[in-house]
Design a protein around this motif. Structure first.
Motif, PDB file in Angstrom:
ATOM      1  N   MET A 298       0.815  -1.081  -0.104  1.00  0.00           N
ATOM      2  CA  MET A 298      -0.118   0.023   0.155  1.00  0.00           C
ATOM      3  C   MET A 298       0.925   1.382  -0.042  1.00  0.00           C
ATOM      4  SD  MET A 298      -3.315  -0.420   2.363  1.00  0.00           S
ATOM      5  CE  MET A 298      -4.778  -1.709   2.090  1.00  0.00           C
TER       6      MET A 298
ATOM      7  N   THR B 190       0.316   4.498  14.681  1.00  0.00           N
ATOM      8  CA  THR B 190      -0.545   3.928  13.669  1.00  0.00           C
ATOM      9  C   THR B 190      -1.599   2.977  14.363  1.00  0.00           C
ATOM     10  OG1 THR B 190       1.048   1.919  13.298  1.00  0.00           O
ATOM     11  CG2 THR B 190       1.274   3.980  11.844  1.00  0.00           C
TER      12      THR B 190
ATOM     13  N   ASP C 291      -2.631   5.585  -0.041  1.00  0.00           N
ATOM     14  CA  ASP C 291      -3.686   4.319   0.057  1.00  0.00           C
ATOM     15  C   ASP C 291      -4.028   3.740   1.287  1.00  0.00           C
ATOM     16  OD1 ASP C 291      -3.987   4.536  -2.617  1.00  0.00           O
ATOM     17  OD2 ASP C 291      -2.851   2.942  -3.551  1.00  0.00           O
ATOM     18  N   PHE C 292      -3.042   3.760   2.129  1.00  0.00           N
ATOM     19  CA  PHE C 292      -2.931   3.450   3.530  1.00  0.00           C
ATOM     20  C   PHE C 292      -3.999   4.331   4.275  1.00  0.00           C
ATOM     21  CE2 PHE C 292      -1.152   3.306   7.957  1.00  0.00           C
ATOM     22  CZ  PHE C 292      -1.826   2.267   8.351  1.00  0.00           C
TER      23      PHE C 292
ATOM     24  N   ASP D  98       1.467   5.314   0.931  1.00  0.00           N
ATOM     25  CA  ASP D  98       0.876   5.974   2.170  1.00  0.00           C
ATOM     26  C   ASP D  98      -0.521   6.639   1.935  1.00  0.00           C
ATOM     27  OD1 ASP D  98       3.570   5.797   3.130  1.00  0.00           O
ATOM     28  OD2 ASP D  98       4.279   7.412   2.464  1.00  0.00           O
TER      29      ASP D  98
ATOM     30  N   GLN E 112      -7.488   3.006   6.006  1.00  0.00           N
ATOM     31  CA  GLN E 112      -7.906   3.619   7.253  1.00  0.00           C
ATOM     32  C   GLN E 112      -9.389   3.776   7.398  1.00  0.00           C
ATOM     33  OE1 GLN E 112      -6.239   1.822   9.121  1.00  0.00           O
ATOM     34  NE2 GLN E 112      -4.504   2.843  10.127  1.00  0.00           N
TER      35      GLN E 112
ATOM     36  N   CYS F  56     -10.023  -2.099  -0.428  1.00  0.00           N
ATOM     37  CA  CYS F  56      -8.944  -1.213  -0.081  1.00  0.00           C
ATOM     38  C   CYS F  56      -7.800  -1.226  -1.310  1.00  0.00           C
ATOM     39  CB  CYS F  56      -7.959  -1.565   1.173  1.00  0.00           C
ATOM     40  SG  CYS F  56      -8.789  -1.500   2.682  1.00  0.00           S
TER      41      CYS F  56
ATOM     42  N   ALA G 122      -1.653  -4.171   6.543  1.00  0.00           N
ATOM     43  CA  ALA G 122      -2.797  -3.674   5.821  1.00  0.00           C
ATOM     44  C   ALA G 122      -2.860  -4.471   4.291  1.00  0.00           C
ATOM     45  CB  ALA G 122      -3.043  -2.298   5.673  1.00  0.00           C
TER      46      ALA G 122
ATOM     47  N   HIS H 124      -0.692  -0.975  10.429  1.00  0.00           N
ATOM     48  CA  HIS H 124       0.807  -0.696   9.392  1.00  0.00           C
ATOM     49  C   HIS H 124       0.444  -0.793   8.129  1.00  0.00           C
ATOM     50  CE1 HIS H 124       4.919  -1.560   7.753  1.00  0.00           C
ATOM     51  NE2 HIS H 124       5.311  -0.772   9.013  1.00  0.00           N
ATOM     52  N   PRO H 125       1.172  -0.317   7.102  1.00  0.00           N
ATOM     53  CA  PRO H 125       0.521  -0.462   5.704  1.00  0.00           C
ATOM     54  C   PRO H 125       1.151  -1.743   5.425  1.00  0.00           C
ATOM     55  CG  PRO H 125       1.721   1.545   6.031  1.00  0.00           C
ATOM     56  CD  PRO H 125       1.852   0.921   7.322  1.00  0.00           C
TER      57      PRO H 125
ATOM     58  N   TYR I 122       5.949   5.419  -0.459  1.00  0.00           N
ATOM     59  CA  TYR I 122       5.495   4.008  -0.084  1.00  0.00           C
ATOM     60  C   TYR I 122       6.605   3.371   0.973  1.00  0.00           C
ATOM     61  CZ  TYR I 122       8.230   3.160  -4.227  1.00  0.00           C
ATOM     62  OH  TYR I 122       8.971   3.243  -5.379  1.00  0.00           O
TER      63      TYR I 122
END
Length: 690
Positions: free
Chosen positions: A189, A395, A193-194, A191, A198, A229, A215, A211-212, A289
């Motif tokens: 993911m 996070t 997209d993370f 940053d 969320q 997502c 995730a 955490h990405p 990323y």
């Protein structure tokens, strides 16, 4: 399971790691590694941060080398992914191996030397690419059509995730040529997209991702979620081609087929590799990323074939791991800060923890909605990372470790600074008073004697002009005129005229005073002077990168990040001050002889001022040291060059005598300053001596 204390130095080479003293601790570590790997591959939560995981694995490896009879039959040191991968029924065409790790330049050179010994000759070139912090997959294409995607699993077989992987950006449904190949790479993911993920996840009533990476892993393995997502993909190898290809050629070919690939650099020697790794390190925070290291591979297929592989890792490739950018620590409390523009922000106060090479004691929680989504409380064990490799952020929390008596944080009902109303109409809450909230406090600091030294602007007058709506920030002071001030209660025309003259006269103060007056966090008067002397102009300072700031004496990584962020926030105010004619430059000393407290090589002497100096306050005494080319210090040590001793001096003077540090009386120091200002070099030389 027996409790196990985490290693003190988590990121270490196995050759330097301490073996466990008994078999029970070894077995406990193996269990923890397996559990952490299982949580990582199953997503969405992390059970252990990267550095602790690497440290445990290093100690397990060291223990097995020292006590081979303890080695478990299914040791994580022999398994891909530490044996924690979720194994499916998709058998890989070739084993999907892990990479061994190195943690510094010395280990990198040792790895390259071992590879050359195996080959019996120099390596015919290397490739260096960012190590994406994601989940490894194998994607099969038949006649150019994507037909199957599997996770790495245990390296031999993985789980079918075709449906979820199809939406990953960079992994096309159809290649530009009708070829039958297997593409391997990382799903991750970005940053952005993370952040979007969320919102989706917490909006569906689920706890926030930790955490990405987790995730991405959880999303890839969750086919029945009500939300989708976003995911991305970068390829790092291709298999099933008729003839083995150089790594560089394979990446170029995949890009031509329409597959997203990691950027790489081709290097001839290990020294070039080390330089390329430094480039990846320098840019990792700008990529958008997660990158947790660099991957180094022998470029030519002949080298790779000759080097071969162990049961879990190739000998022709290695991962250079960066200091972990995600760690766990205790959240001590949540505080609320009010910014210069009235923005109200929750901040996590943490037990000190090293994240990406920087000691972090506080971290942003962004906004109050985000605080609810992340579901963190005082007392929690939380995950901390450096967003974009710069700003520390929390996070998520390890919910299974949450204290039974923990309570959710209650947001403020009124502005914590002025007690006013709060505007909650946007994500970022704001005091309805805006910049006027706390204006008197910041203005008082701006006009102080050690800052812009505007005589006559006391607290009563500042309160009056703020209450009247005449001033909300320091730049507004320069718009005040005599009629406006004279109209205020108990301030006549004569006093108003004098006050306006003092305000206008402050425009000529040097840059160091302006920086002090602006109240840049983590600077103070001494650091403001160092910054001003180093960059000379405000334009140069505003253009400085975090790396540029660290070249200033006393500015470390965390301080540099804070200063850079503060300057960005202050830029609009600085622009207003410039418009009103405030000086933004520091006067330069043109003569080398004019700096008597510099060493022969131009570096500053370390000087301690203790006791009273005639005609100077304590702050002015320290400022005088730096004006004379020295570096002011508050403690005496063997590295101190000079101690100025005046009336009221205490233990510092005694310690200087004990250490044999040179002592100069306060009277002689005042005479030195006077001689310097008068450009009387003979007197300067006589006072300092040889």
């Amino acid at each position: 399971m027996r409790e196990l204390v985490d290693p003190v130095d988590p990121v270490v080479d196995a050759a330097e790691a301490a073996p466990f003293p008994d078999v029970e601790e070894y077995r406990a570590a193996v269990e923890r590694i397996r559990a952490a790997a299982e949580a990582y591959y199953s997503g969405p939560d992390l059970a252990m941060d990267d550095a602790t995981y690497d440290g445990l694995m290093a100690r397990v490896t060291a223990t097995e080398a020292a006590r081979p009879e303890w080695k478990a039959a299914d040791s994580p040191t022999e398994a891909v992914g530490a044996g924690g991968g979720v194994v499916g029924d998709i058998t890989h065409s070739e084993p999907m191996l892990s990479l061994d790790n190195v943690f510094g330049s010395d280990e990198l050179h040792k790895w390259a030397a071992r590879l050359e010994r195996i080959l019996g000759r120099p390596v015919a070139g290397y490739t260096v690419e960012p190590k994406i912090d994601g989940l490894a997959i194998a994607a099969r294409y038949t006649d150019g059509i994507l037909t199957l995607v599997a996770t790495r699993g245990d390296g031999r077989a993985g789980e079918d995730v075709t449906a979820q992987a199809r939406r990953a950006a960079g992994l096309p449904e159809r290649l530009r040529e009708p070829v039958t190949v297997e593409v391997r790479g990382e799903v991750f993911m970005t940053d952005d997209d993370f952040a979007a993920a969320q919102v989706m996840r917490t909006g569906a009533g689920e706890p926030a991702f930790a955490h990405p990476r987790s995730a991405a892993a959880g999303t890839l393995r969750a086919p029945k979620r009500v939300y989708e997502c976003p995911l991305s993909f970068f390829a790092y190898s291709v298999h099933g081609v008729a003839e083995p290809m150089a790594q560089s050629a394979a990446m170029a070919w995949l890009a031509e087929l329409g597959v997203a690939t990691t950027a790489y650099k081709l290097c001839a020697t290990v020294d070039e590799v080390a330089a390329a790794v430094e480039e990846v390190t320098a840019t990792r925070g700008t990529l958008g990323y997660g990158v947790d290291g660099a991957v180094i591979k022998a470029d030519q297929p002949a080298d790779r074939e000759r080097a071969g592989s162990s049961s879990r890792a190739p000998r022709w490739g290695v991962a250079y791991k960066f200091p972990a950018d995600t760690r766990t620590t205790k959240l001590l409390r949540i505080e609320v800060q009010v910014g210069r523009t009235g923005v109200i922000t929750p901040v996590a106060v943490l037990e000190p923890v090293q994240v990406g090479g920087v000691i972090v004691t506080s971290a942003t929680l962004h906004n109050f909605d985000d605080l609810v989504r992340r579901n963190v409380r005082a007392g929690d064990t939380v995950f901390v990372r450096r967003a974009g490799d710069v700003i520390p952020e929390v996070t998520g929390a390890q919910l299974d470790l949450r204290p039974a008596d923990s309570v959710a944080f209650e947001p403020p009902t009124h502005c914590p600074r002025c007690g006013g109303e709060i505007d909650r109409s946007q994500k970022r809450w704001r005091c309805t008073s805006g910049r006027a909230c706390g204006a008197a406090e910041s203005l008082s600091y701006y006009v102080a004697r050690t800052s812009m030294d505007i005589e006559g602007l006391g607290d009563k007058i500042l309160h009056a002009v703020v209450s009247a709506g005449l001033v909300t920030d320091p730049a507004d002071l320069y718009d005040l005129d005599v009629p406006t001030l004279a109209a205020l209660e108990r301030l006549g025309e004569v006093s108003a005229t004098k006050l306006v003259a003092n305000i206008q006269g402050s425009k000529g103060q040097p840059l160091s005073r302006v920086l002090t007056a602006l109240g840049v966090r983590m600077t103070g008067r001494s650091m403001s002077r160092r910054l001003a002397r180093h960059f000379v102009t405000m334009d140069a300072l505003l253009a400085a990168s975090v790396d540029d700031l660290q070249r200033v004496d006393g500015v470390g990584p965390e301080r540099a990040v804070t200063i850079a962020a503060e300057l960005v926030e202050l830029t609009p105010l600085i622009a207003k001050l410039v418009e009103r004619g405030v000086n933004m430059a520091e006067p330069l000393e043109t003569s080398v002889a004019a700096l008597p407290l510099q060493r022969a090589d131009g570096s500053p002497m370390t000087v301690v001022v203790t006791g009273a100096v005639p005609g100077l306050t304590r702050d002015e005494g320290n400022e005088a040291v730096e004006r004379l080319g020295g570096k002011s210090s508050g403690s005496v040590s063997k590295k101190t060059d000079l101690v100025v001793v005046g009336d009221g001096a205490g233990s510092k003077a005694t310690k200087a005598e004990q250490l044999g540090v040179r002592i100069l009386s306060a009277e002689r120091f005042a005479a030195l300053l006077e001689a310097h200002d008068a450009d009387d070099q003979d007197t300067v030389a006589e006072i300092l001596g040889p």
